[in-house]
Design an enzyme around this catalytic site. Structure first.
Site, PDB file in Angstrom:
ATOM      1  N   HIS A  59      45.659  61.777  39.767  1.00  0.00           N
ATOM      2  CA  HIS A  59      45.865  62.468  38.489  1.00  0.00           C
ATOM      3  C   HIS A  59      47.206  63.209  38.479  1.00  0.00           C
ATOM      4  O   HIS A  59      47.890  63.251  37.449  1.00  0.00           O
ATOM      5  CB  HIS A  59      44.718  63.442  38.232  1.00  0.00           C
ATOM      6  N   ASP A 117      44.821  54.798  32.294  1.00  0.00           N
ATOM      7  CA  ASP A 117      43.696  54.448  33.156  1.00  0.00           C
ATOM      8  C   ASP A 117      44.167  54.029  34.544  1.00  0.00           C
ATOM      9  O   ASP A 117      45.258  53.469  34.690  1.00  0.00           O
ATOM     10  CB  ASP A 117      42.906  53.302  32.510  1.00  0.00           C
ATOM     11  N   LEU A 146      60.737  62.826  18.604  1.00  0.00           N
ATOM     12  CA  LEU A 146      59.578  62.103  19.132  1.00  0.00           C
ATOM     13  C   LEU A 146      58.347  62.941  18.850  1.00  0.00           C
ATOM     14  O   LEU A 146      58.353  64.154  19.089  1.00  0.00           O
ATOM     15  CB  LEU A 146      59.718  61.866  20.644  1.00  0.00           C
TER      16      LEU A 146
END
Length: 235
Positions: A29, A12, A123
């Site tokens: 972004h 966020d 991962l």
């Protein structure tokens, strides 16, 4: 220090971060996407095994056409770059959410990335795209109802594990730690089933500025929680 096995992050603050610098939201972004690449490496270095991020919600379609179009372009580029990130980090990538809303070429890129990265397991990286927890649960219930109709599922045998097996996150452990950046303190329709016993960490740091030191700070705070009773440990 105990490192949480599975960390979920609500990314966020990209737009507000960009606005504070006098730049358009799309710039935020782009920088947020760049940071996501770094955090994948950081997560692996810290010993996190599963990393799940909230990148685009079912509600994000309501944003301006310019912003949504910019995000779609960004996702296309990121899916291609993520092949290299996956190889470098021996990272398996999985998209959760409903990709059917995306253009066919983006759906193809998602499938290509998932297939390529399926060979890795150091991962596990989940990206929530066109994701909403209520939508996820609704889709799961529909599939369950269909299996009951076909006789493949006995309603009396349904357990919490059964429900988990129909969710987008099936096969993954529930998150141990949720991090949300940029000061907001709500779930925003993210992993509501999976976060039932998760510890929450909120920070005012915007996502583009969230780095290894901030990640370590969140883990340090996690270590001060009493996981048996859900409280905070006394000093």
């Amino acid at each position: 220090m105990i490192v949480p096995r599975h960390v979920a992050i609500i990314l966020d603050g990209n737009g507000r971060w960009a606005k504070a610098k006098g730049m358009p939201r799309t710039y935020g972004h782009v920088k947020g996407c760049d940071n996501l690449e770094k955090i994948c490496t950081v997560a692996k270095e810290l010993g996190v095994k599963y990393l799940t991020v909230y990148a685009f919600s079912t509600e994000n379609w309501k944003r301006s056409k310019e912003e949504v179009d910019g995000l779609m372009k960004l996702f296309r580029n990121y899916m291609k770059k993520c092949i290299k990130i996956s190889r470098d980090n021996k990272m398996r990538v999985r998209v959760i959410g409903d990709p059917r809303a995306f253009d066919p070429d983006l759906q193809d890129k998602i499938r290509e990335l998932e297939e390529y990265s399926s060979q890795f397991d150091e991962l596990h990286f989940q990206i929530a795209l066109n994701y909403g927890s209520r939508d996820e649960i609704t889709r799961a219930v529909r599939r369950m109802a269909e299996d009951v109709r076909k006789g493949a599922l006995d309603p009396e045998s349904i357990t919490e594990d059964t429900i988990s097996g129909y969710l987008d996150t099936r096969g993954l452990p529930d998150p141990d730690l949720l991090i949300r950046t940029s000061g907001e303190e709500r779930l925003s329709n993210f992993l509501m089933w999976q976060l039932a016993y998760t510890e929450f960490y909120f920070t005012d740091v915007a996502w583009p500025d969230f780095d290894k030191a901030e990640f370590a700070k969140a883990i340090e705070k996690y270590n001060k929680r009493d996981r048996r009773y859900g409280g905070v440990k006394e000093d």
